[in-house]
Scaffold this motif. Structure first.
Motif, PDB file in Angstrom:
ATOM      1  N   GLY A  83       0.790  -1.224   0.000  1.00 49.96           N
ATOM      2  CA  GLY A  83       0.000   0.000   0.000  1.00 49.96           C
ATOM      3  C   GLY A  83       0.817   1.265   0.000  1.00 49.96           C
ATOM      4  O   GLY A  83       0.265   2.377  -0.085  1.00 49.96           O
ATOM      5  N   ALA A  84       2.149   1.149   0.084  1.00 47.70           N
ATOM      6  CA  ALA A  84       3.017   2.325   0.065  1.00 47.70           C
ATOM      7  C   ALA A  84       3.162   2.842  -1.364  1.00 47.70           C
ATOM      8  O   ALA A  84       3.070   2.088  -2.333  1.00 47.70           O
ATOM      9  CB  ALA A  84       4.384   1.985   0.631  1.00 47.70           C
ATOM     10  N   LYS A  85       3.389   4.136  -1.502  1.00 44.49           N
ATOM     11  CA  LYS A  85       3.540   4.761  -2.812  1.00 44.49           C
ATOM     12  C   LYS A  85       4.774   4.228  -3.533  1.00 44.49           C
ATOM     13  O   LYS A  85       4.751   3.953  -4.717  1.00 44.49           O
ATOM     14  CB  LYS A  85       3.656   6.284  -2.636  1.00 44.49           C
ATOM     15  N   SER A  86       5.879   4.094  -2.774  1.00 42.38           N
ATOM     16  CA  SER A  86       7.120   3.561  -3.332  1.00 42.38           C
ATOM     17  C   SER A  86       7.269   2.093  -2.953  1.00 42.38           C
ATOM     18  O   SER A  86       7.033   1.710  -1.808  1.00 42.38           O
ATOM     19  CB  SER A  86       8.325   4.358  -2.812  1.00 42.38           C
ATOM     20  N   LYS A  87       7.648   1.255  -3.915  1.00 41.77           N
ATOM     21  CA  LYS A  87       7.805  -0.167  -3.654  1.00 41.77           C
ATOM     22  C   LYS A  87       8.979  -0.445  -2.727  1.00 41.77           C
ATOM     23  O   LYS A  87       8.980  -1.426  -1.983  1.00 41.77           O
ATOM     24  CB  LYS A  87       7.992  -0.935  -4.967  1.00 41.77           C
ATOM     25  N   GLU A  88      10.002   0.407  -2.797  1.00 42.05           N
ATOM     26  CA  GLU A  88      11.170   0.237  -1.943  1.00 42.05           C
ATOM     27  C   GLU A  88      11.204   1.319  -0.865  1.00 42.05           C
ATOM     28  O   GLU A  88      11.001   2.493  -1.144  1.00 42.05           O
ATOM     29  CB  GLU A  88      12.477   0.309  -2.749  1.00 42.05           C
ATOM     30  N   MET A  89      11.474   0.889   0.353  1.00 37.67           N
ATOM     31  CA  MET A  89      11.676   1.844   1.434  1.00 37.67           C
ATOM     32  C   MET A  89      13.079   2.444   1.355  1.00 37.67           C
ATOM     33  O   MET A  89      13.297   3.599   1.711  1.00 37.67           O
ATOM     34  CB  MET A  89      11.486   1.150   2.790  1.00 37.67           C
ATOM     35  N   LEU A  90      14.030   1.642   0.892  1.00 39.70           N
ATOM     36  CA  LEU A  90      15.420   2.088   0.828  1.00 39.70           C
ATOM     37  C   LEU A  90      16.100   1.545  -0.416  1.00 39.70           C
ATOM     38  O   LEU A  90      15.996   0.364  -0.726  1.00 39.70           O
ATOM     39  CB  LEU A  90      16.179   1.617   2.076  1.00 39.70           C
ATOM     40  N   ARG A  91      16.788   2.440  -1.119  1.00 38.53           N
ATOM     41  CA  ARG A  91      17.620   2.061  -2.262  1.00 38.53           C
ATOM     42  C   ARG A  91      19.025   2.595  -2.007  1.00 38.53           C
ATOM     43  O   ARG A  91      19.192   3.758  -1.618  1.00 38.53           O
ATOM     44  CB  ARG A  91      17.067   2.613  -3.580  1.00 38.53           C
ATOM     45  N   LEU A  92      20.014   1.738  -2.244  1.00 32.90           N
ATOM     46  CA  LEU A  92      21.396   2.111  -1.962  1.00 32.90           C
ATOM     47  C   LEU A  92      22.257   1.915  -3.198  1.00 32.90           C
ATOM     48  O   LEU A  92      22.256   0.840  -3.803  1.00 32.90           O
ATOM     49  CB  LEU A  92      21.959   1.263  -0.818  1.00 32.90           C
ATOM     50  N   ASN A  93      22.987   2.955  -3.547  1.00 31.33           N
ATOM     51  CA  ASN A  93      23.940   2.826  -4.638  1.00 31.33           C
ATOM     52  C   ASN A  93      25.078   1.897  -4.229  1.00 31.33           C
ATOM     53  O   ASN A  93      25.561   1.089  -5.018  1.00 31.33           O
ATOM     54  CB  ASN A  93      24.478   4.208  -5.024  1.00 31.33           C
ATOM     55  N   GLU A  94      25.477   2.038  -2.959  1.00 35.33           N
ATOM     56  CA  GLU A  94      26.584   1.213  -2.466  1.00 35.33           C
ATOM     57  C   GLU A  94      26.591   1.206  -0.941  1.00 35.33           C
ATOM     58  O   GLU A  94      26.259   2.195  -0.295  1.00 35.33           O
ATOM     59  CB  GLU A  94      27.912   1.770  -2.990  1.00 35.33           C
ATOM     60  N   VAL A  95      26.960   0.060  -0.375  1.00 36.78           N
ATOM     61  CA  VAL A  95      27.160  -0.079   1.065  1.00 36.78           C
ATOM     62  C   VAL A  95      28.590  -0.560   1.293  1.00 36.78           C
ATOM     63  O   VAL A  95      29.036  -1.507   0.654  1.00 36.78           O
ATOM     64  CB  VAL A  95      26.187  -1.103   1.683  1.00 36.78           C
ATOM     65  N   ARG A  96      29.293   0.108   2.193  1.00 37.46           N
ATOM     66  CA  ARG A  96      30.655  -0.302   2.522  1.00 37.46           C
ATOM     67  C   ARG A  96      30.743  -0.645   4.003  1.00 37.46           C
ATOM     68  O   ARG A  96      30.351   0.142   4.854  1.00 37.46           O
ATOM     69  CB  ARG A  96      31.660   0.809   2.198  1.00 37.46           C
ATOM     70  N   VAL A  97      31.268  -1.815   4.274  1.00 37.36           N
ATOM     71  CA  VAL A  97      31.501  -2.231   5.654  1.00 37.36           C
ATOM     72  C   VAL A  97      33.007  -2.283   5.846  1.00 37.36           C
ATOM     73  O   VAL A  97      33.663  -3.239   5.437  1.00 37.36           O
ATOM     74  CB  VAL A  97      30.861  -3.602   5.953  1.00 37.36           C
ATOM     75  N   GLY A  98      33.558  -1.217   6.425  1.00 32.63           N
ATOM     76  CA  GLY A  98      34.998  -1.118   6.618  1.00 32.63           C
ATOM     77  C   GLY A  98      35.440  -1.748   7.925  1.00 32.63           C
ATOM     78  O   GLY A  98      34.669  -1.856   8.874  1.00 32.63           O
ATOM     79  N   ILE A  99      36.696  -2.158   7.964  1.00 31.67           N
ATOM     80  CA  ILE A  99      37.264  -2.801   9.153  1.00 31.67           C
ATOM     81  C   ILE A  99      38.588  -2.137   9.495  1.00 31.67           C
ATOM     82  O   ILE A  99      39.419  -1.903   8.618  1.00 31.67           O
ATOM     83  CB  ILE A  99      37.480  -4.312   8.919  1.00 31.67           C
ATOM     84  N   SER A 100      38.789  -1.831  10.768  1.00 35.04           N
ATOM     85  CA  SER A 100      40.042  -1.254  11.236  1.00 35.04           C
ATOM     86  C   SER A 100      41.042  -2.372  11.498  1.00 35.04           C
ATOM     87  O   SER A 100      40.843  -3.205  12.387  1.00 35.04           O
ATOM     88  CB  SER A 100      39.803  -0.448  12.513  1.00 35.04           C
ATOM     89  N   LEU A 101      42.137  -2.402  10.709  1.00 29.35           N
ATOM     90  CA  LEU A 101      43.131  -3.467  10.866  1.00 29.35           C
ATOM     91  C   LEU A 101      43.851  -3.374  12.207  1.00 29.35           C
ATOM     92  O   LEU A 101      44.209  -4.379  12.804  1.00 29.35           O
ATOM     93  CB  LEU A 101      44.148  -3.391   9.721  1.00 29.35           C
TER      94      LEU A 101
END
Length: 286
Positions: free
Chosen positions: A94-112
């Motif tokens: 029933g929402a106007k937009s089919k997606e709640m969230l769209r992401l061009n890119e997700v980065r999960v960085g780690i501190s060495l």
């Protein structure tokens, strides 16, 4: 005779030094090879094989569909990170937009550096996210999710005053979300009951928090109705059905007037409302 004895000692010392140098060279070469293997090996793993596991886990927790249309890959330069591209997270029926969230890119960085000490500090970055917040005509909010059967550890982290630790069973590492960043985001709010539409563009912010239930601290800038603003926002613990304390300082990016809001947000899952005080400040004093 004494000179010959001394000469023999020198020869023995020279042989020992040569052995030590050979050992150090071999040990250094092994360490270098191990480091190269650790950095290069992940790039030869087909991380796309884990898409189904990721999307299934999200569905089990939220009751919504997650689609990963791009690739999942590991990057080494400029830092060690897991990168996921073209991600879509479904909204409610029933929402106007089919997606709640769209992401061009997700980065999960780690501190060495932290990884060496046995702590996995995760830096989560959302690149060009498009977030659709919506209240449907039937007063349903698309940010209210199906409750998970797996309890979060937010309460424990909050009571101990530490950052949110991610619950991973039998993990030898202390895993925590160290930083959360948003780059060039867009946020749209729609109210299907009134037809109201509000949009925030060029949203850039760094978010810090003690647990997934708050308190939250946001600092950054955005464009509202094509007007550039900077903001600093702090919340208390989030209470979806009750009152959530909020303090917000908002001003023009180029300087001038600043506005301060202090009060409470209520009914976050049904009909969000704010009640509080409003103050205005100006650098231009007559």
């Amino acid at each position: 005779m004494g000179e010959q004895s001394q000469f023999g000692v020198w020869i023995k010392l020279a042989k020992k030094k040569k052995k030590v140098r050979k050992f150090l060279f071999t040990f250094g070469a092994l360490v270098l090879l191990l480091a190269v293997a650790v950095l290069i090996a992940p790039q030869f793993i087909n991380w796309n094989l884990y898409k189904t596991e990721i999307t299934t886990a999200v569905r089990n927790v939220t009751g919504r569909e997650l689609n990963i249309d791009g690739d999942i890959e590991v990057t080494i330069i400029p830092s060690l990170a897991l990168k996921v591209s073209n991600v879509r997270f479904a909204s409610i029926a029933g929402a106007k937009s089919k997606e709640m969230l769209r992401l061009n890119e997700v980065r999960v960085g780690i501190s060495l550096g932290d990884l060496i000490s046995g702590k996995l500090a995760v830096i989560l970055t959302l690149i060009k996210p498009v977030l659709e917040l919506e209240v449907t005509r039937g007063s349903q909010t698309n940010w209210a999710f199906t409750q998970s059967t797996t309890p979060l550890q937010s309460d424990a982290a909050s009571s101990q005053g530490g950052k949110e630790e991610l619950p991973l069973e039998s993990s030898p590492l202390n895993i925590q979300l160290d930083s959360f960043r948003v780059v060039e985001g867009t946020v749209t709010y729609r109210d299907g009951r009134t037809g109201q539409i509000e949009k925030i563009k060029d949203f850039n912010s760094e978010v810090s928090f003690d647990s997934l239930k708050g308190p939250f601290r946001l600092k950054g800038d955005a464009r509202v109705k094509d007007f550039p603003l900077h903001f600093e926002i702090e919340t208390g613990m989030i209470h979806l059905a009750g009152m959530t304390p909020v303090t917000a300082k908002i001003g023009a990016r180029q300087g001038g007037a600043d506005f301060m809001l202090t009060g409470d947000l209520s009914n976050l899952t049904t009909a969000p409302a704010f009640s509080g005080k409003f103050k205005a400040f100006s650098d231009n004093v007559a």
